[in-house]
Structure formats: C-alpha cells, structure tokens
Scaffold this active site. Structure first.
Site, short mmCIF file in Angstrom:
data_model
loop_
_atom_site.label_atom_id
_atom_site.label_comp_id
_atom_site.label_asym_id
_atom_site.label_seq_id
_atom_site.Cartn_x
_atom_site.Cartn_y
_atom_site.Cartn_z
N TYR A 68 -4.78 10.45 -4.53
CA TYR A 68 -3.79 10.44 -3.44
C TYR A 68 -3.76 9.07 -2.76
O TYR A 68 -2.69 8.53 -2.48
CB TYR A 68 -4.12 11.53 -2.42
N SER B 156 -1.37 6.93 11.90
CA SER B 156 -0.42 7.79 11.21
C SER B 156 -0.19 9.09 11.98
O SER B 156 -1.12 9.65 12.57
CB SER B 156 -0.93 8.12 9.81
N TYR C 216 7.03 10.27 11.38
CA TYR C 216 8.03 10.74 10.42
C TYR C 216 8.98 11.66 11.19
O TYR C 216 8.56 12.44 12.03
CB TYR C 216 7.38 11.53 9.28
N THR D 63 8.79 5.49 10.29
CA THR D 63 8.92 5.24 8.86
C THR D 63 10.26 5.77 8.39
O THR D 63 10.55 6.96 8.53
CB THR D 63 7.77 5.91 8.09
N ARG E 297 5.08 11.77 -6.96
CA ARG E 297 3.70 11.31 -7.09
C ARG E 297 3.00 12.15 -8.14
O ARG E 297 2.47 13.23 -7.87
CB ARG E 297 3.00 11.34 -5.74
N LYS F 214 9.88 0.92 10.01
CA LYS F 214 9.07 0.53 8.85
C LYS F 214 9.71 1.07 7.57
O LYS F 214 9.97 2.27 7.46
CB LYS F 214 7.65 1.08 8.99
N HIS G 44 6.53 1.19 1.07
CA HIS G 44 5.62 2.33 1.23
C HIS G 44 4.45 2.23 0.26
O HIS G 44 3.96 3.24 -0.26
CB HIS G 44 6.37 3.65 1.02
#
Length: 361
Positions: free
Chosen positions: A26, A108, A132, A158, A167, A234, A258
C-alpha cells in the site's frame, strides 16, 4: 539507531523488513502498471545542476518562509494516510519527528490519530491539514471547522482524487485494515475498511463510498464559508488549472501526481513543474511533490521554481525504522544534503537557487 542509514534510500530496505507485506505494498505501490511511479524518479535523471564557482559559501542557509511561517528548510512532509501501518505510534511520532527537524507536517485526513491528538504531540510545530472532499458534507464540514481550533495553519485540498486510481497491488493482496489503522477523524469507524474481499481492496471500496466526484471549482466557496484558513490545492499538473486556482483565490498550489498513485501516466511530476510555475508567475507559492529522495532533487525542484518540496514515502520509511527519531533523521539528511549541494553549486541561500542553476537534458 543501529546500522545508521547514510542516505534516504538506505531507509527503504530497512523499512521494508519491518512493515507487513500488504501494508508495504500500500505504501510503496502506484497506479496500474506503475509507470507514473517510475517516471517521477526518472524525471530527475534528466535534470543537471550548473555549479557557479568562487562564491562565498562559508555560510549556507536552508531557512525559508512559507505562508508567513519560518521554516528550517524547504522540505515538508506530504500528507500520507495510515501511519500506524509503519509504526505503532503512527502520526504522533511523525509529528514529533517533524517538530524536531523544524519541518512543516501536512497531516492526512485519513490519519490513525485525531487531528487534535496529533497537534498535541508537537503543539508549537507548523502543521497544515489535508482534506478529501466527502459525500458526507456534515462530516467534511466538521473536520474543516475543527482545524483552526486544533492549531492547523492551512487547509490542503487534494483535488486529483475524484475516484481512487487502480491500485493493483492492493487488489491482489485483498487489502483491508486492522482496527488500529482505522482513520480516527471519521465519526464512526467504517466496517467496509476492515472487510477482506478476495481480489478487492477495502480501501478502494471505501473511497468509492466516501469521495464526492461531483465537486467543481464553484464548490470551493462552500469550503471557504467554513474556514478562514488559507487554502492550498494539491494535485495541479497543468497551466490551465493553475490559472483557475489563482482566479479562485487559493493561497498556494502543490504540483503533484499523487506519488504516481492515481493516473497511470508516464509523465513525471517534475516534467510539469516549470509549466505550472510559469502560469502562476509568482502570484502564490508553488510546492512540489513527486519522487524527491536527495538534496540534489530538492535543489532541482527549487531551481525549476518550487518554493518548497514535499516528501511522502521516505518519511514513512524513517517512521518504520526509528519512529520519531527516524522521521527526524530522514528530514535531517535531506537538509544536510541540500546544504552540501548549495555549497557545491555556489548558491548559499534558498533565494539564490534560480533557473540558471539547472539544465534539463
């Protein structure tokens, strides 16, 4: 620390040995075939510094100022989620390590400790809060409104994640989170994040449920109504969006793809930095995030117009290896390397690192 690392890359193998395999994937992984992840690093191979000689570099200073805050250097911690994947103390250790290094820490939204607890771990240190945009406007607004009272000095939205990138490592690992790695700023721990499903990532599934893909530039007004903190966007990688950001009154821009975790695109973040800097034309600070591993990389980004750089994965490596001390060591190595590079290229201050200090090959 035993086997003291001598450069940032030395931390990677040490951290890999300490972090659980699916959590390591991750942290380390990128989107799709991970071309963008690789491109972030190879972009630096095309940049060479141009030394000037017979300059007085008996004193070299990395000190800088960002949005009115004095910093020991132009290297800040990028927002990365789930620091307990790397160390039991999570973001509390990261905050203490950043404070010891005199570095800005962008926390974060998906941290394993509340924003208040992270702030209390290093109360006098500079910190911004990353966001977010969530479907749940009540939860999102509550986080925004708590930020100033918790000591955060800016908000970092973001904007490159309307949906989560593909992913593959996480899907192949059927990634799910242990209870201690649930994000603490959520009012209720989502069971979706702890649900293990074959060939599927619980983190990706939760993002589908949580992230609002419908937001536009006009929604920024809603955000501004809830906080007077400066707003940084961002994830900007084009001149067009940089100019729009200025039109909407942002305080700063962060050039970022990112960490190669969203679009599987072979262009490196460094390749678009000059384009964004030219569009901004000095009207607000420009931060850079993407593949920084050495003091040389920091100097290159500054020469191409960045006011500061953000580092993500290396901080998590340091955290895994040595907790707060490891974080401070990673940041200290980058600053020490930058000082050496500045001396070798005849640029004794951050302000003296300009476009004449770099050539792209």
């Amino acid at each position: 620390m035993a086997d003291e690392p001598l450069c940032v890359d030395d931390f990677e193998a040490l951290a890999h040995a300490r972090v659980r395999a699916e959590y390591w994937d991750y942290i380390a992984g990128g989107a799709g075939s991970e071309r963008a992840l690789a491109a972030n690093r190879t972009a630096f191979e095309r940049a060479a510094l141009r030394p000037r000689i017979l300059v007085d570099v008996s004193t070299v200073s990395t000190a800088t100022t960002l949005l009115g805050r004095d910093l020991a250097g132009p290297v800040a911690i990028a927002p990365t989620a789930y620091h307990r994947m790397s160390h039991p103390d999570g973001e509390l250790a990261t905050a203490r390590g950043a404070a010891d290094a005199g570095a800005l820490y962008i926390t974060s939204f998906f941290s394993n400790h509340t924003m208040e607890d992270i702030s209390a771990a290093a109360p006098d240190a500079p910190r911004w809060l990353q966001l977010y945009w969530l479907h749940d406007r009540g939860l999102f607004g509550d986080v925004v409104e708590r930020a100033a009272g918790a000591g955060y000095e800016a908000l970092v939205l973001t904007v490159d994640t309307p949906v989560l990138g593909l992913r593959l490592r996480d899907a192949r690992n059927s990634l799910s989170l242990d209870p201690e790695t649930i994000p603490a700023n959520l009012t209720a721990a989502p069971t979706l994040l702890t649900t293990r499903t074959e060939n599927s990532s619980a983190v990706s599934a939760q993002a589908v449920q949580a992230f609002d893909a419908s937001i536009t530039w006009d929604d920024l007004a809603w955000l501004r109504e809830r906080s007077r903190l400066p707003l940084i966007l961002k994830g900007i990688v084009t001149a067009e969006d940089a100019r729009l950001a200025l039109d909407y009154g942002v305080a700063a821009i962060a050039v970022s793809n990112h960490g190669g975790r969203q679009l599987d695109n072979p262009i490196g973040a460094l390749d678009v930095l000059a384009e964004v800097v030219a569009a901004v034309d000095g009207r607000c600070p420009v931060l850079f995030d993407g593949g920084v591993r050495t003091g040389h990389d920091v100097a290159v980004a500054l020469a191409l117009g960045a006011d500061a750089v953000l580092v993500g994965r290396p901080v998590l490596w340091g955290l895994a290896v040595g907790g707060a001390e490891g974080v401070a060591r990673v940041l200290g190595l980058l600053r020490t390397e930058l000082e050496r590079v500045m001396a070798l290229i005849g640029r004794p201050t951050i302000a003296s690192i300009d476009a004449s200090a770099v050539v792209l090959r």
